[in-house]
Design an enzyme around this catalytic site. Structure first.
Site, PDB file in Angstrom:
ATOM      1  CG  ASP A   1      23.757 -23.129 -15.193  1.00 14.03           C
ATOM      2  OD1 ASP A   1      22.960 -23.434 -16.102  1.00 14.03           O
ATOM      3  OD2 ASP A   1      23.409 -23.003 -14.012  1.00 14.03           O
TER       4      ASP A   1
ATOM      5  NE  ARG B   1      22.010 -27.023  -8.568  1.00 14.32           N
ATOM      6  CZ  ARG B   1      23.308 -27.196  -8.748  1.00 14.32           C
ATOM      7  NH1 ARG B   1      23.910 -28.203  -8.190  1.00 14.32           N
ATOM      8  NH2 ARG B   1      23.991 -26.379  -9.498  1.00 14.32           N
TER       9      ARG B   1
ATOM     10  CG  ASP C   1      22.971 -19.721 -16.729  1.00 15.56           C
ATOM     11  OD1 ASP C   1      21.755 -19.475 -16.843  1.00 15.56           O
ATOM     12  OD2 ASP C   1      23.610 -19.563 -15.674  1.00 15.56           O
TER      13      ASP C   1
END
Ligand code: URA
Length: 240
Positions: free
Chosen positions: A231, A135, A234
């Site tokens: 996220d 993204r 992550d």
């Protein structure tokens, strides 16, 4: 295919729109006719643990794997079976095995691989495709950097996995590419969605069933799902 297992009286899941009691948004069938929220207590419990900021990387990964097993159980509920003849140690019998359309799992990199691992444990013979999208942080528009799909994708039920349906941009792009490659029957599987993402995906691809565990309140200015879980990539890979 998936809709066919949502018969009245089905106890393990409900169409979204029923109160979750979690502070997340409730939506009606009329609002999101292609969305199914899996309300199974185990899935809801594990989602709560996933959301917690203090859940470790190892624990997060284990929870995603466990949730993918439970979600896989639900989305494969209506797969066709046929009886074949086998021999037990005692006698011959006819017993059901999967038949008809085979599966193709498609992971949207990189966070999709967390869900893919568990699904492959459940369906080891499934073919696997990968769509690499990142993204652009400024525009939030997905950029494709990798695409590898099985040649016979048109003959398979395709289950696309990505933990977060946020803007919907990645899902729309990935599914557009899958359709270009010939895929016709596609389910999109995620852990969390927001109304913006569901709306975007449903308007671009109204034929796609969306299956999630939670429908959250909103997307924030940075494209994060709120309240969300942060996220997903992550947290899966410990990269932040
Ligand atoms: N992707 C994530 O991993 N988390 C979000 O909240 C939104 C998109």
């Amino acid at each position: 295919l998936f809709a066919s297992c949502l018969a009245p009286g089905h106890t393990d899941m409900r169409r979204c729109g029923e109160s979750s009691g979690t502070g997340c948004m409730d939506r009606t069938d009329e609002t999101f006719p292609t969305l199914t929220v899996l309300r199974h207590p185990l899935l809801q419990h594990k989602l709560t643990l996933l959301r917690r900021h203090d859940t470790s990387t190892g624990e997060f990964r284990r929870l995603v794997r466990e949730m993918s097993l439970l979600m896989g159980y639900e989305v494969t509920r209506a797969l066709p079976v046929e009886d074949i003849e086998i021999e037990t140690p005692l006698e011959k019998m006819r017993s059901p095995v999967l038949t008809g359309k085979k599966l193709c799992l498609v992971s949207i990199l990189r966070a999709g691989s967390g869900l893919l691992d568990g699904l492959l444990e459940l369906i080891p013979a499934a073919r696997v495709g990968h769509v690499g999208l990142y993204r652009d942080e400024a525009t939030l528009i997905p950029v494709e950097y990798y695409l590898k799909l099985p040649a016979d994708i048109a003959e398979r039920l395709v289950v696309v996995v990505d933990p977060m349906l946020a803007t919907g941009g990645s899902a729309v792009t990935a599914i557009t590419r899958l359709k270009q490659a010939g895929a016709v029957q596609i389910i999109f599987l995620c852990l969390l969605a927001v109304p913006e993402g569901v709306r975007h995906l449903a308007s671009a691809h109204p034929d796609i069933e969306i299956v999630t565990v939670g429908l959250d309140r909103e997307l924030d200015a940075h494209g994060y799902i709120r309240p969300g879980l942060g996220d997903a990539g992550d947290r899966l890979f410990g990269t932040k």
